[in-house]
Write a protein that holds these residues in place. Structure first.
Motif, PDB file in Angstrom:
ATOM      1  N   GLN A   1       0.845  -1.182   0.000  1.00 45.90           N
ATOM      2  CA  GLN A   1       0.000   0.000   0.000  1.00 45.90           C
ATOM      3  C   GLN A   1       0.888   1.242   0.000  1.00 45.90           C
ATOM      4  OE1 GLN A   1      -2.839   0.051   3.167  1.00 45.90           O
ATOM      5  NE2 GLN A   1      -3.971   1.789   2.361  1.00 45.90           N
ATOM      6  N   VAL A   2       0.531   2.192  -0.833  1.00 44.64           N
ATOM      7  CA  VAL A   2       1.326   3.405  -0.957  1.00 44.64           C
ATOM      8  C   VAL A   2       0.925   4.409   0.119  1.00 44.64           C
ATOM      9  CG1 VAL A   2       1.883   5.361  -2.442  1.00 44.64           C
ATOM     10  CG2 VAL A   2       1.609   3.081  -3.437  1.00 44.64           C
ATOM     11  N   HIS A   3       1.941   4.988   0.746  1.00 43.77           N
ATOM     12  CA  HIS A   3       1.716   6.039   1.722  1.00 43.77           C
ATOM     13  C   HIS A   3       2.618   7.208   1.397  1.00 43.77           C
ATOM     14  CE1 HIS A   3      -0.902   3.865   4.464  1.00 43.77           C
ATOM     15  NE2 HIS A   3      -0.113   2.831   4.324  1.00 43.77           N
ATOM     16  N   LEU A   4       2.030   8.384   1.411  1.00 37.48           N
ATOM     17  CA  LEU A   4       2.775   9.634   1.275  1.00 37.48           C
ATOM     18  C   LEU A   4       2.418  10.491   2.486  1.00 37.48           C
ATOM     19  CD1 LEU A   4       2.108  10.423  -2.507  1.00 37.48           C
ATOM     20  CD2 LEU A   4       4.093   9.281  -1.516  1.00 37.48           C
ATOM     21  N   SER A  25       6.338   5.529   0.917  1.00 35.61           N
ATOM     22  CA  SER A  25       6.532   4.099   1.131  1.00 35.61           C
ATOM     23  C   SER A  25       5.540   3.337   0.267  1.00 35.61           C
ATOM     24  CB  SER A  25       6.346   3.743   2.605  1.00 35.61           C
ATOM     25  OG  SER A  25       5.043   4.060   3.027  1.00 35.61           O
ATOM     26  N   GLY A  26       5.887   2.069   0.018  1.00 31.33           N
ATOM     27  CA  GLY A  26       4.981   1.226  -0.754  1.00 31.33           C
ATOM     28  C   GLY A  26       5.089   1.387  -2.252  1.00 31.33           C
ATOM     29  N   LEU A  27       6.114   2.094  -2.713  1.00 32.15           N
ATOM     30  CA  LEU A  27       6.327   2.238  -4.138  1.00 32.15           C
ATOM     31  C   LEU A  27       7.827   2.290  -4.437  1.00 32.15           C
ATOM     32  CD1 LEU A  27       7.176   5.417  -4.072  1.00 32.15           C
ATOM     33  CD2 LEU A  27       4.721   5.810  -4.345  1.00 32.15           C
ATOM     34  N   THR A  28       8.149   2.117  -5.707  1.00 36.77           N
ATOM     35  CA  THR A  28       9.556   2.208  -6.123  1.00 36.77           C
ATOM     36  C   THR A  28       9.861   3.670  -6.365  1.00 36.77           C
ATOM     37  OG1 THR A  28       9.366   0.023  -7.163  1.00 36.77           O
ATOM     38  CG2 THR A  28      11.294   1.363  -7.735  1.00 36.77           C
ATOM     39  N   PHE A  29      10.354   4.316  -5.334  1.00 36.58           N
ATOM     40  CA  PHE A  29      10.461   5.768  -5.350  1.00 36.58           C
ATOM     41  C   PHE A  29      11.338   6.272  -6.484  1.00 36.58           C
ATOM     42  CE2 PHE A  29       9.763   9.733  -3.282  1.00 36.58           C
ATOM     43  CZ  PHE A  29      10.917  10.476  -3.426  1.00 36.58           C
ATOM     44  N   SER A  30      12.378   5.535  -6.801  1.00 35.57           N
ATOM     45  CA  SER A  30      13.318   5.997  -7.827  1.00 35.57           C
ATOM     46  C   SER A  30      12.751   5.901  -9.235  1.00 35.57           C
ATOM     47  CB  SER A  30      14.618   5.185  -7.743  1.00 35.57           C
ATOM     48  OG  SER A  30      14.354   3.817  -7.992  1.00 35.57           O
TER      49      SER A  30
END
Length: 122
Positions: A1-4, A25-30
């Motif tokens: 789950q994506v959190h910003l 969090s929960g994602l491929t930030f780069s």
């Protein structure tokens, strides 16, 4: 789950500075485009600044006028917005957002933070 999750902000005097941070969090930030948006009462959400993932190119709304700087730290999964020379017109809720699309616009963002308030007193 994506959190910003945004942090920073608050009350600042006109002419002052504030730094906003967004922890992702929960994602491929780069591999994702990130942006800051803002929404004042009774106004539409508008683009403030963005940074892509391809070459870290940055983009700014015209009203920023070299006052704001966006940056990302792919090692920490964080996005910052340094705001200088703040004016009362900059008072708004500020949102961090993410998108797999390179187009950083309100309608193209997939994930949004809850927002954080910046109030500039004149």
């Amino acid at each position: 789950q994506v959190h910003l999750v945004e942090s920073g902000g608050g009350l600042v005097q006109a002419g002052g500075s504030v730094r906003l941070s967004c922890a992702a969090s929960g994602l491929t930030f780069s591999k994702i485009a990130m942006g800051w948006f803002r929404q004042a009462p009774d106004q539409e959400r508008e683009f403030v600044a963005g940074v892509n993932w391809i070459d870290d190119s940055t983009y700014y709304a015209d009203f920023v006028k070299d006052r704001f700087t966006i940056s990302r730290d792919n090692a920490k999964n964080t996005l910052d917005l340094h705001m200088n020379s703040l004016q009362s017109e900059d008072s708004a809720m500020y949102y961090c957002a993410a998108s797999h699309s390179p187009v950083i616009r309100p309608g193209r963002m997939e994930y949004w933070g809850q927002g954080i308030l910046v109030s500039v007193s004149s």
